[in-house]
Write an enzyme that holds these catalytic residues in place. Structure first.
Site, PDB file in Angstrom:
ATOM      1  CG  LEU A 104      -7.706  -3.748  11.090  1.00 42.77           C
ATOM      2  CD1 LEU A 104      -8.514  -4.139  11.214  1.00 42.77           C
ATOM      3  CD2 LEU A 104      -7.712  -1.816  11.126  1.00 42.77           C
ATOM      4  CG  ASP A 105      -6.641  -9.725   8.066  1.00 40.08           C
ATOM      5  OD1 ASP A 105      -6.597  -9.789   8.245  1.00 40.08           O
ATOM      6  OD2 ASP A 105      -8.420  -9.431   7.527  1.00 40.08           O
ATOM      7  CE  LYS A 106       1.346  -4.809   3.578  1.00 39.66           C
ATOM      8  NZ  LYS A 106       2.755  -5.033   2.573  1.00 39.66           N
ATOM      9  CB  SER A 108      -8.920  -4.064   7.306  1.00 42.98           C
ATOM     10  OG  SER A 108      -9.015  -5.595   6.739  1.00 42.98           O
TER      11      SER A 108
END
Length: 262
Positions: A104-106, A108
């Protein structure tokens, strides 16, 4: 004798050290040894072989597997590398060695699974299994009908066209999207293609598990959730050896926290 042999990446995943994908990376980097010798990719080991990663002796895991739902805060990096600032392992601070399933993107926040069962990672991650992931996304300007239609029917990014997906407008600049693939920064790239910037992104569901936790908190998946999850992914191709009956994974909950091991 051959029946007692197992691939080194499978051994590392079943020991709870890391996923098979991460194991392959460690082997490629020469950080794994078998009886003091750096192995080739795909090397098989016997129960009497000594396996080390970065000099640390790895033992076969006997405990029950751990399956957690974690509400990852924005700013946390989904990496097991403790040298990386704000890594997910130190953020969750769990008393046993675990690792994230997927990323999960930093920038997000939201739901991510954490486990010590490396054998299920590919089963959940492989895009061709059509497992749903749901997100709530806030963008920087008013969402139009054209935007919803284009997002739902495919956007050209990363030399491909994104799969058709479910998209629903929630308010002027907030929408819900359900994906069945996991391209790198997919939602952000899709929005950028249509000249929208993502202001906030939260994952609220993975397959049958819904986000129900405050930011930064985690919980064990319940026996009912695990039973349903196991049923939903039972036909998924887990690994190159998934066709073998002995490799069918079954999930059980665990509340055995034990001692910290990292």
């Amino acid at each position: 004798m051959e029946n007692n042999l197992v691939r080194i990446n499978k051994f590392l995943s079943e020991s709870g050290y890391c996923s098979r994908r991460e194991a392959d990376r460690l082997i490629d980097q020469g950080r794994v040894t078998i009886n003091g010798v750096v192995p080739e990719m795909g090397t098989k080991i016997s129960p009497t072989d000594e396996v080390r990663v970065n000099g640390e002796l790895i033992k076969e895991k006997k405990d029950e597997h751990i399956y957690l739902a974690y509400n990852k805060p924005e700013g946390i990096e989904c990496t097991t590398n403790l040298d990386v600032r704000d890594n997910i392992i130190e953020a969750i601070n769990y008393p046993e060695r675990i690792f994230p399933i997927g990323r999960l993107d930093k920038g997000s926040e939201g739901l991510i699974f954490m486990t010590n069962d490396g054998d299920i990672v590919n089963k959940i991650l492989r895009a061709r299994n059509n497992h749903e992931k749901e997100y709530i996304v806030t963008v920087n300007r008013t969402i139009t009908d054209r935007f919803i239609d284009q997002m739902a029917n495919g956007i050209p990014i990363l030399d491909t066209i994104t799969r058709k997906c479910k998209v629903e407008r929630i308010s002027n600049n907030v929408f819900r999207i359900v994906l069945t693939q996991g391209l790198n920064r997919q939602i952000r790239r899709m929005c950028e293609y249509l000249d929208y910037d993502v202001v906030a992104l939260k994952r609220t569901r993975i397959i049958n598990i819904k986000l129900d936790l405050p930011v930064g908190k985690y919980r064990n998946l319940t026996p009912k959730e695990l039973e349903e999850l196991n049923s939903l992914i039972s036909d998924s191709s887990k690994t190159e050896e998934a066709s073998l009956p002995s490799n069918k994974a079954k999930f059980t909950g665990s509340r055995n926290y034990g001692k910290r091991n990292r």
